[in-house]
Motif scaffolding. Sequence first.
Motif, PDB file in Angstrom:
ATOM      1  N   LEU A   1      11.904  47.414  20.206  1.00 34.93           N
ATOM      2  CA  LEU A   1      10.952  46.544  20.892  1.00 34.93           C
ATOM      3  C   LEU A   1       9.890  47.360  21.640  1.00 34.93           C
ATOM      4  O   LEU A   1       8.775  46.874  21.872  1.00 34.93           O
ATOM      5  CB  LEU A   1      11.687  45.608  21.869  1.00 34.93           C
ATOM      6  N   LEU A   2      10.259  48.578  21.984  1.00 28.92           N
ATOM      7  CA  LEU A   2       9.293  49.474  22.641  1.00 28.92           C
ATOM      8  C   LEU A   2       8.512  50.316  21.628  1.00 28.92           C
ATOM      9  O   LEU A   2       7.686  51.158  22.003  1.00 28.92           O
ATOM     10  CB  LEU A   2      10.028  50.413  23.607  1.00 28.92           C
ATOM     11  N   GLY A   3       8.812  50.117  20.335  1.00 28.83           N
ATOM     12  CA  GLY A   3       8.118  50.880  19.304  1.00 28.83           C
ATOM     13  C   GLY A   3       8.736  52.245  19.047  1.00 28.83           C
ATOM     14  O   GLY A   3       8.112  53.098  18.405  1.00 28.83           O
ATOM     15  N   LYS A   4       9.956  52.454  19.540  1.00 27.90           N
ATOM     16  CA  LYS A   4      10.636  53.739  19.354  1.00 27.90           C
ATOM     17  C   LYS A   4      11.547  53.678  18.129  1.00 27.90           C
ATOM     18  O   LYS A   4      11.889  52.609  17.626  1.00 27.90           O
ATOM     19  CB  LYS A   4      11.481  54.086  20.590  1.00 27.90           C
ATOM     20  N   THR A   5      11.987  54.834  17.649  1.00 24.20           N
ATOM     21  CA  THR A   5      12.818  54.893  16.451  1.00 24.20           C
ATOM     22  C   THR A   5      14.289  54.679  16.788  1.00 24.20           C
ATOM     23  O   THR A   5      14.735  54.948  17.914  1.00 24.20           O
ATOM     24  CB  THR A   5      12.659  56.263  15.763  1.00 24.20           C
ATOM     25  N   LEU A   6      15.020  54.214  15.769  1.00 26.29           N
ATOM     26  CA  LEU A   6      16.459  54.038  15.932  1.00 26.29           C
ATOM     27  C   LEU A   6      17.117  55.384  16.176  1.00 26.29           C
ATOM     28  O   LEU A   6      16.786  56.379  15.527  1.00 26.29           O
ATOM     29  CB  LEU A   6      17.063  53.390  14.679  1.00 26.29           C
ATOM     30  N   GLY A   7      18.055  55.411  17.108  1.00 29.77           N
ATOM     31  CA  GLY A   7      18.762  56.650  17.417  1.00 29.77           C
ATOM     32  C   GLY A   7      18.027  57.557  18.363  1.00 29.77           C
ATOM     33  O   GLY A   7      18.539  58.626  18.725  1.00 29.77           O
ATOM     34  N   SER A   8      16.848  57.156  18.806  1.00 23.57           N
ATOM     35  CA  SER A   8      16.061  58.003  19.705  1.00 23.57           C
ATOM     36  C   SER A   8      16.634  58.053  21.116  1.00 23.57           C
ATOM     37  O   SER A   8      16.353  58.973  21.876  1.00 23.57           O
ATOM     38  CB  SER A   8      14.616  57.499  19.772  1.00 23.57           C
ATOM     39  N   LYS A   9      17.433  57.033  21.450  1.00 21.72           N
ATOM     40  CA  LYS A   9      17.997  56.872  22.802  1.00 21.72           C
ATOM     41  C   LYS A   9      16.909  56.774  23.868  1.00 21.72           C
ATOM     42  O   LYS A   9      17.109  57.165  25.024  1.00 21.72           O
ATOM     43  CB  LYS A   9      18.996  57.982  23.122  1.00 21.72           C
ATOM     44  N   ALA A  10      15.760  56.225  23.430  1.00 28.00           N
ATOM     45  CA  ALA A  10      14.714  55.909  24.411  1.00 28.00           C
ATOM     46  C   ALA A  10      15.277  54.914  25.419  1.00 28.00           C
ATOM     47  O   ALA A  10      14.925  54.933  26.606  1.00 28.00           O
ATOM     48  CB  ALA A  10      13.498  55.323  23.699  1.00 28.00           C
TER      49      ALA A  10
END
Length: 462
Positions: free
Chosen positions: A117-126
Amino acid sequence: MTEYRIEQDSLGTMQVPVDALYGAQTARAIENFPISGTPLPQPMLRALGLIKKHAAKANQNLELLSAEIAEVIIRAAEEVVEGKLDDQFPVDIFQTGSGTSSNMNTNEVIANRAARLLGKTLGSKAIHPNDHVNLGQSSNDVFPSAMHIACAEQIHQNLLPALEQLLQQLAEKADEFKNVLKIGRTHLQDATPIKLGQVFSGYARQVELTHEQIANNINRLFELALGGTAVGTGINTHPDFAAKAIAGIANETGLPFREANNHFEAQGAKDGLIAASSSLKCCAVSLFKIANDIRFLGSGPRCGIGELIIPSVQPGSSIMPGKINPVMAESLMQVCAQVIGNDATVSLCGLSGNFELNVMMPVMAYNVLQSIELLSQGIKAFDEKCLDGLQADEKRCGDLLEQSLALVTALVPEIGYDRAADLAKKAHKTGKTLRELALKDGVAAATLDKLLDPASMTEPKS
């Protein structure tokens, strides 16, 4: 072929399907527990989603999460609550006894969905599954809280309404059959007369009492362990976290959830869930008796008891044309047998409250939720397809009543027990009627008219 991404947890790296919302710990659990292929029931996933949603709200309110992070966690958790992400929860129910694998499955799914939802990649742990989604929580207080929420919701929304409808139907049948006289039976033998309506009033009271018991025991499920974290002490959580999160859950569900009075009891023992399961077992026992009675009273149509006419809902035999079986009663009885077995499992699991934590919670949750669902659906089907069209065969009831020797009981106050017993034996041996033999034995006709009236035998005499 499945494509994978590489994620890491505290034990090392794991392959995770490239599009999966879960992460390394869930992948590890899938590998470790290839047991039944049965994941957590959906009501548990909803409950876990509710906890994570309102945990994020509470942590934002306490200024422990930024508004940006809390907002996306809440949005992702809402998707879990709504069942939109059910396919992302593959962990088997036969897993770690604390439910840690399912708690982390939930944390990872929500974290990755929130990151997207924030536009980050899966697994990034953003959005971090532990530091953000699980903030102020432990599997040891989350999972027992989820069990209570899921079971309380399902009882409130499904089982209690089903029992209320069944009670109404039985009460209506009691009124419909209030003037139908029949023979009573004790020890499977003829007893004194009874009204069919009285029989059904007894069934109605059974259902009323089991409804009361379940409604009383649901109150114990309203106490939630949330806030106790690892061992009940509340380490690593804000002192106001639990109250705020639970208030949100209570508001959303419309049920009076509250923080546990004692967190050490709430995590070390599962007595509230055991009490709920026990009340489901008692309900099953009552329903089995009712269904089985109706099955026997409807036996026949010519060579059985035949006092009830059971609705024909399907052909009864693949070889005997025209045969109709009491299938709805049999269905409900099988439900009851399963629920009684489930309670035995739950009781054994309850014994494993070792020190500060019960370690057999997932299978407890599965069995209690299955019992609630089976009873709810079984009751509805029995009510709609059996009780609704159930009829009394008044002629058959009257014929059997006239043949019974148990009517002699009404003569005991007039002629004594021994003399009455002798009359009954003679009537059985000779095939003559009680009236005929009593007249011959010197009992006045007017007295017999009064005493041998079956309707007068169904109420106490002053």
